[in-house]
Every structure is written in structure tokens, then in C-alpha cells.
Design a protein around this motif. Sequence first.
Motif, short mmCIF file in Angstrom:
data_model
loop_
_atom_site.label_atom_id
_atom_site.label_comp_id
_atom_site.label_asym_id
_atom_site.label_seq_id
_atom_site.Cartn_x
_atom_site.Cartn_y
_atom_site.Cartn_z
N ILE A 1 0.78 -1.13 -0.13
CA ILE A 1 -0.04 0.01 0.05
C ILE A 1 0.85 1.32 -0.06
CG2 ILE A 1 -1.75 1.19 1.21
CD1 ILE A 1 -2.57 -1.77 2.49
N GLU A 2 0.53 2.03 -1.12
CA GLU A 2 1.34 3.30 -1.02
C GLU A 2 0.56 4.59 -1.02
OE1 GLU A 2 4.37 6.23 -2.10
OE2 GLU A 2 4.26 4.45 -1.44
N PHE A 3 0.82 5.19 0.03
CA PHE A 3 0.02 6.68 0.39
C PHE A 3 0.78 7.63 -0.19
CE2 PHE A 3 -0.83 3.87 4.04
CZ PHE A 3 -2.05 3.51 3.95
N LYS A 4 0.04 8.60 -1.19
CA LYS A 4 0.56 9.58 -2.02
C LYS A 4 0.03 10.66 -1.85
CE LYS A 4 4.36 9.63 -4.35
NZ LYS A 4 5.66 9.54 -3.91
N THR A 5 0.74 11.98 -1.58
CA THR A 5 0.09 13.17 -1.56
C THR A 5 0.53 14.04 -2.63
OG1 THR A 5 1.56 14.11 -0.07
CG2 THR A 5 -0.43 13.39 0.90
#
Length: 224
Positions: free
Chosen positions: A73-77
Amino acid sequence: MINKDLTALAPDWKDCLKAVTELSKDKKNGTPLVESGKQLYDFDTICGLLFPEDKKPASADGLEITPREVRLIEFKTGFRKKITRENFDVEKGLCKKAGEVCEDYWGLFFKKQKKDTGELISSIQFKAVESYLTLQKKLLPLCPEAGEPLPLAFIVVADADAVDGMVDILTGLSKRKEESRTSLGQIRSSLKKYLLLLDESGEVYCYDRVEVLTASQYANRVNT
């Protein structure tokens, strides 16, 4: 597919469990993308245990092992844009001295936004590839055979606007097979090349599933 039992390494990773709130924090301002106490393995920390600092690969933020699936899982802003071509306020864009919109300035402004989005997507692709290689070449060889192979998913959680999420959903529900032009659709399209690839023997490798979600979509999933 994951054909090894990754849970065999869980005792070595007991200090790598972190809440989604912590894992999804923006590196610049420390603001979490998703507020949730759900715990995932900090995949970046796990990579730090496997590689020297100067050879540490790019990695997804979290690793989740469920009875049905293994998930990176990659969280990207950085995708949420306050000013877009769709909501551009002409009055606020006027040059006070000239009394008209400076087309050169705003043209460059939107061009830079497009470039920034492209760089974010490239970063996600890079992490998808290097995370997969780390999993396959460094972690799975350490594990015993699993009873049943598990699908491998790569999930991206992005700070897209709510309207982008709605447009993306509606596009997915439509009969037309085109990909959404929202940031979510662009991310998904860029990751298709890593989905269900076949080697020379016909075996599937890389990711069995790719999913791209807004922060609110993911929060609803993990908090219910």
C-alpha cells in the motif's frame, strides 16, 4: 501470486507494525492522509533491515497480509490541486496592472502542475517495481512454502479531490471502456503494465490486482 508464507517473518517484524495514521503522514508537513488505528507493517522499515542505506530500494509505505491476499500500500499526496483549468476563477486570475488574464503565466502554471503530477505518478511506478522485486528476491526466499498461493495487490491511496473520486467511479460504471482522465485514472493507467504479466512458461508474475483509491474511500474501508 505469493507462494510462500510471509507470516513466518512476522516475529522479526513485531516492531514494524504502525497505524495507518502514522504510515500515511506527509513527509513535508507531518499531516496524515488517512486517520485510522488499523496497523500495517511499515514496508520502508522492513527494507531498511534488508539493505544498507546506500542501496535501499524505493518501497511502498505499508504491507498487509490477509488470509485472502497480500497487499502493498502506497500513500501519496500532491495530487489535490486548489486551482485547476476546470475551477479557474478568471476574476482572481486578472493581472491588476494590465486588467486582463496573463495567458503566459497561467499557461506555465498549469504546465507545471501537469509536470508535477507526472513526477508523482513516476514515483508510484518506481515504488511498485522496486517493492515487488524486494518482496520476490529478498523476502520470499526466506519463507517456507505456503499451503495455498495468495494474490498480490498494489494499492495506491491518493489525496485526489472528492470530485475526482466521483468522476472516477462514474467512469468505471459507464459502458465505455476508456480510463478516467482524473488523477486517479492516470495512476491506474500507469500501473496497468505491471498487472498480470506472463513469463515464458505462462506463469503470472508481478501484481494480480491494482487498485487506486481516494483517502476517504480507503478510510471508509479500514474504519468500518
